[in-house]
Scaffold this active site. Structure first.
Site, mmCIF file in Angstrom:
data_model
loop_
_atom_site.group_PDB
_atom_site.id
_atom_site.type_symbol
_atom_site.label_atom_id
_atom_site.label_comp_id
_atom_site.label_asym_id
_atom_site.label_seq_id
_atom_site.Cartn_x
_atom_site.Cartn_y
_atom_site.Cartn_z
ATOM 1 N N ASP A 121 0.994 -1.176 0.047
ATOM 2 C CA ASP A 121 -0.045 -0.258 -0.118
ATOM 3 C C ASP A 121 0.953 1.073 -0.098
ATOM 4 O OD1 ASP A 121 0.817 -0.694 2.650
ATOM 5 O OD2 ASP A 121 -1.059 -0.852 3.394
ATOM 6 N N GLU B 79 -5.664 3.626 3.357
ATOM 7 C CA GLU B 79 -6.184 4.329 4.698
ATOM 8 C C GLU B 79 -7.836 4.976 4.451
ATOM 9 O OE1 GLU B 79 -4.886 4.170 7.367
ATOM 10 O OE2 GLU B 79 -2.876 3.559 6.981
#
Length: 373
Positions: free
Chosen positions: A67, A126
């Site tokens: 990520d 997120e």
């Protein structure tokens, strides 16, 4: 300096929120192209990347996900390479995740794997959740791996240790957003208005009974309100109030109960206080469910390389990688980064960079020995 560590420091300088990782994407591409290999193929997807390194045989494809996004947190580490983006920080270790992926690409260039390697540099973990749209994209099906792996930094574990478990590792999670519509007025005449702050307080307390009185004590679930906002001045009755929170559970059954009871509690508060409450659930992050076969092989690989493996308990952490694991078998592990003074999402988080080479060694060895189903 180690190439992957230097890359991590470059990335740590420029944290960006979900779907705004333009500098991060450009930096990753520049670093990968510097390897100058005809076996490396880079494809853009939004602010992320698909990177394929051709294997020698190529009968199977190994996937690895990293990520990319940072968090809206002001960094307080004092590092020489601290964030240059005001109010932004890689406070969840995604810079470390990306540098490990870069290190694996470099290893695959220098000494080719038998299998193809595809790295998924995924934006927006997120929020609002980049894994689901990335895994639904045509490019994902084009590069679709036979097995898929990932990791997450763990400040509480020492460098040289990884931890995981078969089955559920991380919880299912959803964002929760509520807006209360009352009636404003003068603070001296509360009877003439409908105080959204009072409703807000009552709603928060009611929401906190859901887990304790509706979920089996042997189960695991969370309803947390992390942000509240209301009012403009001390002598004005607030006409609106907002609450933002998170809902988490270790099973689909528990998540269904949570969502149902939240709606019922809101309906009851609306009736009690004569207000309207808008409810919005954010994207759902599915449970991270590890494949037992692959994880057992990984445990063996950890021992062979000379590091330590720990079986851990499930965590209420949310990770949208769970959506990808619903499409492709694989696993995620915790990577020890030895920062006992700070936790994830804290402004002082400072992972020990020695863990980067640990992870590269582990997954490099594992990818060369794993028997893909």
């Amino acid at each position: 300096m180690n190439w992957a560590i230097e890359a991590r420091r470059q990335l740590h300088l420029i944290p960006e929120v979900g779907y705004e990782e333009f500098k991060t994407q450009a930096t990753l591409e520049q670093l990968i192209r510097s390897l100058d290999s005809p076996r490396v193929h880079i494809t853009h997807w939004r602010t992320g990347l698909f990177v394929r390194v051709d294997g020698l045989v190529g009968e199977k494809t190994i996937g690895y996900r990293a990520d990319m996004d940072g968090l809206p947190i002001t960094e307080e580490t004092g590092l020489e390479f601290a964030s240059i983006h005001e109010g932004m920080m890689h406070a969840c270790g995604h810079d470390v995740h990306m540098s490990i992926a870069l290190g694996l690409i470099k290893r695959a260039v220098e000494v080719p794997f038998n299998h193809h390697l595809v790295i998924f540099f995924q934006p927006a973990e997120e929020g609002p959740g980049g894994a689901e749209p990335m895994a639904k994209s045509e490019l994902f099906y084009h590069f679709r791996p036979d097995a898929l792996f990932g990791l997450h930094v763990a400040p509480e574990y020492p460098v040289g240790m990884v931890a995981s478990r078969p089955g559920v590792l991380f919880a299912s999670a959803r964002e929760l957003h509520m807006t209360i519509h009352g009636k404003g007025g003068h603070g001296a005449f509360p009877h003439a208005g409908i105080d959204a702050v009072i409703v807000q307080a009552a709603l928060i307390m009611q929401l906190q009974t859901i887990v304790s009185r509706n979920i089996d004590p042997m189960g695991s679930a969370v309803v947390s309100i992390g942000k509240v906002a209301a009012g403009t001045k001390e002598n004005i009755i607030a006409d609106t109030a907002k609450l933002d929170g998170t809902v988490r559970a270790l099973s689909d059954k528990e998540m269904v109960v949570l969502e149902s009871r939240i709606r019922q509690v809101i309906a009851g508060v609306e009736m009690t206080y004569n207000v309207q409450i808008d409810l919005e659930f954010g994207n759902r992050y599915h449970e991270v469910v590890n494949d037992e076969r692959y994880l057992y092989q990984f445990e063996e690989a950890v021992e062979e390389v000379g590091y330590s493996y720990k079986t851990c308990v499930p965590a209420m952490t949310g990770e949208d990688f769970g959506y990808m694991l619903k499409q492709v078998p694989g696993f995620m592990v915790w990577l020890g980064v030895n920062d006992m003074g700070s936790g994830l999402h804290q402004s002082t988080l400072n992972p020990d960079e020695r863990a980067i080479e640990v992870a590269i060694d582990l997954f490099d060895h594992y990818f060369r020995t794993v028997m893909i189903q």
